[in-house]
Design a protein around this motif. Structure first.
Motif, PDB file in Angstrom:
ATOM      1  N   ALA A  78     -11.746  47.061 -28.751  1.00  0.00           N
ATOM      2  CA  ALA A  78     -11.967  46.376 -27.472  1.00  0.00           C
ATOM      3  C   ALA A  78     -11.856  44.865 -27.648  1.00  0.00           C
ATOM      4  N   ALA A  79     -12.438  44.347 -28.762  1.00  0.00           N
ATOM      5  CA  ALA A  79     -12.369  42.918 -29.024  1.00  0.00           C
ATOM      6  C   ALA A  79     -10.947  42.469 -29.350  1.00  0.00           C
ATOM      7  N   LYS A  80     -10.210  43.320 -30.076  1.00  0.00           N
ATOM      8  CA  LYS A  80      -8.858  42.954 -30.508  1.00  0.00           C
ATOM      9  C   LYS A  80      -7.854  43.015 -29.360  1.00  0.00           C
ATOM     10  N   TYR A  81      -7.956  44.051 -28.539  1.00  0.00           N
ATOM     11  CA  TYR A  81      -6.919  44.294 -27.537  1.00  0.00           C
ATOM     12  C   TYR A  81      -7.352  43.996 -26.102  1.00  0.00           C
ATOM     13  N   ALA A  82      -8.570  43.447 -25.938  1.00  0.00           N
ATOM     14  CA  ALA A  82      -9.064  43.058 -24.605  1.00  0.00           C
ATOM     15  C   ALA A  82      -9.047  44.225 -23.626  1.00  0.00           C
ATOM     16  N   VAL A  83      -9.583  45.355 -24.083  1.00  0.00           N
ATOM     17  CA  VAL A  83      -9.755  46.507 -23.210  1.00  0.00           C
ATOM     18  C   VAL A  83     -11.219  46.933 -23.264  1.00  0.00           C
ATOM     19  N   SER A  84     -11.606  47.837 -22.393  1.00  0.00           N
ATOM     20  CA  SER A  84     -12.980  48.321 -22.349  1.00  0.00           C
ATOM     21  C   SER A  84     -13.212  49.371 -23.434  1.00  0.00           C
ATOM     22  N   ALA A  85     -14.298  49.218 -24.188  1.00  0.00           N
ATOM     23  CA  ALA A  85     -14.646  50.214 -25.209  1.00  0.00           C
ATOM     24  C   ALA A  85     -14.915  51.571 -24.567  1.00  0.00           C
ATOM     25  N   ASN A  86     -15.548  51.582 -23.393  1.00  0.00           N
ATOM     26  CA  ASN A  86     -15.814  52.840 -22.699  1.00  0.00           C
ATOM     27  C   ASN A  86     -14.525  53.523 -22.266  1.00  0.00           C
ATOM     28  N   TRP A  87     -13.520  52.705 -21.941  1.00  0.00           N
ATOM     29  CA  TRP A  87     -12.223  53.291 -21.583  1.00  0.00           C
ATOM     30  C   TRP A  87     -11.611  53.984 -22.788  1.00  0.00           C
ATOM     31  N   ILE A  88     -11.691  53.373 -23.959  1.00  0.00           N
ATOM     32  CA  ILE A  88     -11.159  53.996 -25.171  1.00  0.00           C
ATOM     33  C   ILE A  88     -11.912  55.283 -25.486  1.00  0.00           C
ATOM     34  N   LEU A  89     -13.248  55.217 -25.459  1.00  0.00           N
ATOM     35  CA  LEU A  89     -14.065  56.351 -25.878  1.00  0.00           C
ATOM     36  C   LEU A  89     -14.013  57.517 -24.899  1.00  0.00           C
ATOM     37  N   LYS A  90     -14.122  57.224 -23.608  1.00  0.00           N
ATOM     38  CA  LYS A  90     -14.314  58.290 -22.633  1.00  0.00           C
ATOM     39  C   LYS A  90     -13.306  58.290 -21.485  1.00  0.00           C
ATOM     40  N   GLY A  91     -12.475  57.261 -21.446  1.00  0.00           N
ATOM     41  CA  GLY A  91     -11.549  57.166 -20.324  1.00  0.00           C
ATOM     42  C   GLY A  91     -12.241  56.768 -19.045  1.00  0.00           C
ATOM     43  N   GLU A  92     -13.489  56.274 -19.161  1.00  0.00           N
ATOM     44  CA  GLU A  92     -14.265  55.913 -17.977  1.00  0.00           C
ATOM     45  C   GLU A  92     -13.850  54.539 -17.486  1.00  0.00           C
ATOM     46  N   ALA A  93     -14.080  54.304 -16.205  1.00  0.00           N
ATOM     47  CA  ALA A  93     -13.778  53.035 -15.550  1.00  0.00           C
ATOM     48  C   ALA A  93     -12.290  52.727 -15.732  1.00  0.00           C
ATOM     49  N   THR A  94     -11.937  51.467 -15.753  1.00  0.00           N
ATOM     50  CA  THR A  94     -10.542  51.080 -15.900  1.00  0.00           C
ATOM     51  C   THR A  94     -10.340  50.463 -17.268  1.00  0.00           C
ATOM     52  N   LYS A  95      -9.083  50.347 -17.621  1.00  0.00           N
ATOM     53  CA  LYS A  95      -8.738  49.880 -18.968  1.00  0.00           C
ATOM     54  C   LYS A  95      -9.374  48.536 -19.295  1.00  0.00           C
ATOM     55  N   ASN A  96      -9.418  47.642 -18.334  1.00  0.00           N
ATOM     56  CA  ASN A  96      -9.883  46.278 -18.609  1.00  0.00           C
ATOM     57  C   ASN A  96     -11.243  45.968 -18.007  1.00  0.00           C
ATOM     58  N   GLU A  97     -11.921  46.980 -17.477  1.00  0.00           N
ATOM     59  CA  GLU A  97     -13.222  46.719 -16.858  1.00  0.00           C
ATOM     60  C   GLU A  97     -14.222  46.249 -17.901  1.00  0.00           C
ATOM     61  N   GLY A  98     -14.980  45.202 -17.557  1.00  0.00           N
ATOM     62  CA  GLY A  98     -16.014  44.696 -18.442  1.00  0.00           C
ATOM     63  C   GLY A  98     -15.493  43.730 -19.487  1.00  0.00           C
ATOM     64  N   VAL A  99     -14.175  43.494 -19.538  1.00  0.00           N
ATOM     65  CA  VAL A  99     -13.611  42.581 -20.508  1.00  0.00           C
ATOM     66  C   VAL A  99     -13.504  41.207 -19.875  1.00  0.00           C
ATOM     67  N   THR A 100     -14.010  40.213 -20.557  1.00  0.00           N
ATOM     68  CA  THR A 100     -14.017  38.861 -20.032  1.00  0.00           C
ATOM     69  C   THR A 100     -13.130  37.973 -20.886  1.00  0.00           C
ATOM     70  N   LYS A 101     -12.067  37.469 -20.308  1.00  0.00           N
ATOM     71  CA  LYS A 101     -11.232  36.520 -20.995  1.00  0.00           C
ATOM     72  C   LYS A 101     -11.750  35.114 -20.700  1.00  0.00           C
ATOM     73  N   VAL A 102     -12.044  34.333 -21.738  1.00  0.00           N
ATOM     74  CA  VAL A 102     -12.554  32.979 -21.544  1.00  0.00           C
ATOM     75  C   VAL A 102     -11.695  32.006 -22.335  1.00  0.00           C
ATOM     76  N   LEU A 103     -11.529  30.823 -21.801  1.00  0.00           N
ATOM     77  CA  LEU A 103     -10.760  29.784 -22.458  1.00  0.00           C
ATOM     78  C   LEU A 103     -11.607  28.530 -22.567  1.00  0.00           C
ATOM     79  N   GLU A 104     -11.412  27.767 -23.674  1.00  0.00           N
ATOM     80  CA  GLU A 104     -12.148  26.517 -23.802  1.00  0.00           C
ATOM     81  C   GLU A 104     -11.661  25.539 -22.752  1.00  0.00           C
ATOM     82  N   TRP A 105     -12.579  24.745 -22.224  1.00  0.00           N
ATOM     83  CA  TRP A 105     -12.302  23.889 -21.079  1.00  0.00           C
ATOM     84  C   TRP A 105     -12.305  22.440 -21.517  1.00  0.00           C
TER      85      TRP A 105
END
Length: 231
Positions: free
Chosen positions: A53-80
């Motif tokens: 999930a950390a490497k590919y910016a996807v949801s761990a729950n999506w990988i494990l169970k197929g629950e929610a959506t692929k990117n749900e719960g993933v937060t992309k942040v950039l330094e400002w």
């Protein structure tokens, strides 16, 4: 000729997220190709899903169970910085990159009020976790006591306005002048149980109400999100 059984669905989702071969995926998440072969029978481990999930910016729950959506719960942040335009759905939060919060044996740290670095965080993420923007901060963690949930070098987003303990949640704590991230649990008569994710190397502590006072224990903030670096 014996027909090969289909891979476990979680492995199919893992390889879909990586977009590369099994061998390349294994290397990227610091696992052996044989481990992924084993997962084809029993499913991806929770630790493996978290790293992916950390490497590919996807949801761990999506990988494990197929629950929610692929990117749900993933937060992309950039330094400002001052030249970066802020979107309508973003806020700036202080980023205490050099103030290390230990995930190991502890580190003497001091929150300095003049931090100028910022991270951008979406308002929708803050709403999702019920965090007031004025209470949101980003801290850098180090050590391996909370691995693989919080890896060494992870950026952890905390809510300083939420310090009441909810059993099993992760908090930034101050314990004897040392700052750490730990799971917390309430104990009878005002005590607290302090637990690491890496329990084998870091045994849990239980403090009585008296020891909480004597050892200068306090809850600094609730950890509501993490952006992990890989080991």
């Amino acid at each position: 000729m014996k027909e090969e059984k289909a891979a476990h669905p979680s492995v199919i989702r893992l390889l879909e997220a990586s977009g590369v071969s099994q061998e390349e995926t294994a290397k990227a998440i610091d696992e052996s190709p044989q481990t992924i072969t084993n997962w084809k029978k029993r499913g991806v481990s929770k630790a493996g899903a978290l790293k992916a999930a950390a490497k590919y910016a996807v949801s761990a729950n999506w990988i494990l169970k197929g629950e929610a959506t692929k990117n749900e719960g993933v937060t992309k942040v950039l330094e400002w910085d001052s030249d970066t335009p802020i979107d309508n759905d973003e806020v700036e939060i202080p980023f205490y990159k050099e103030v290390l919060v230990s995930c190991g044996s502890g580190s003497l740290s001091e929150m300095v009020g003049n931090e100028t670095r910022k991270l951008r965080l979406s308002k929708s993420t803050l709403r999702q976790y019920g965090v007031d923007a004025s209470n949101a901060y980003a801290l850098t963690a180090f050590g391996d006591s909370m691995s693989p949930v919080i890896n060494n070098g992870a950026t952890v987003y905390v809510d300083v306005g939420r310090t009441n303990i909810v059993d099993g949640k992760i908090y930034a704590i101050s314990h004897g002048g040392l700052f750490k991230f730990k799971y917390l649990y309430r104990m009878p008569k005002g005590g607290v149980r302090i637990v690491s994710a890496n329990k084998e190397e870091y045994p849990e502590d239980i403090l009585t109400a008296e020891e909480i006072m004597d050892q200068e224990f306090s809850v600094v903030a609730y950890a509501f999100n993490v952006q992990n670096s890989l080991p």
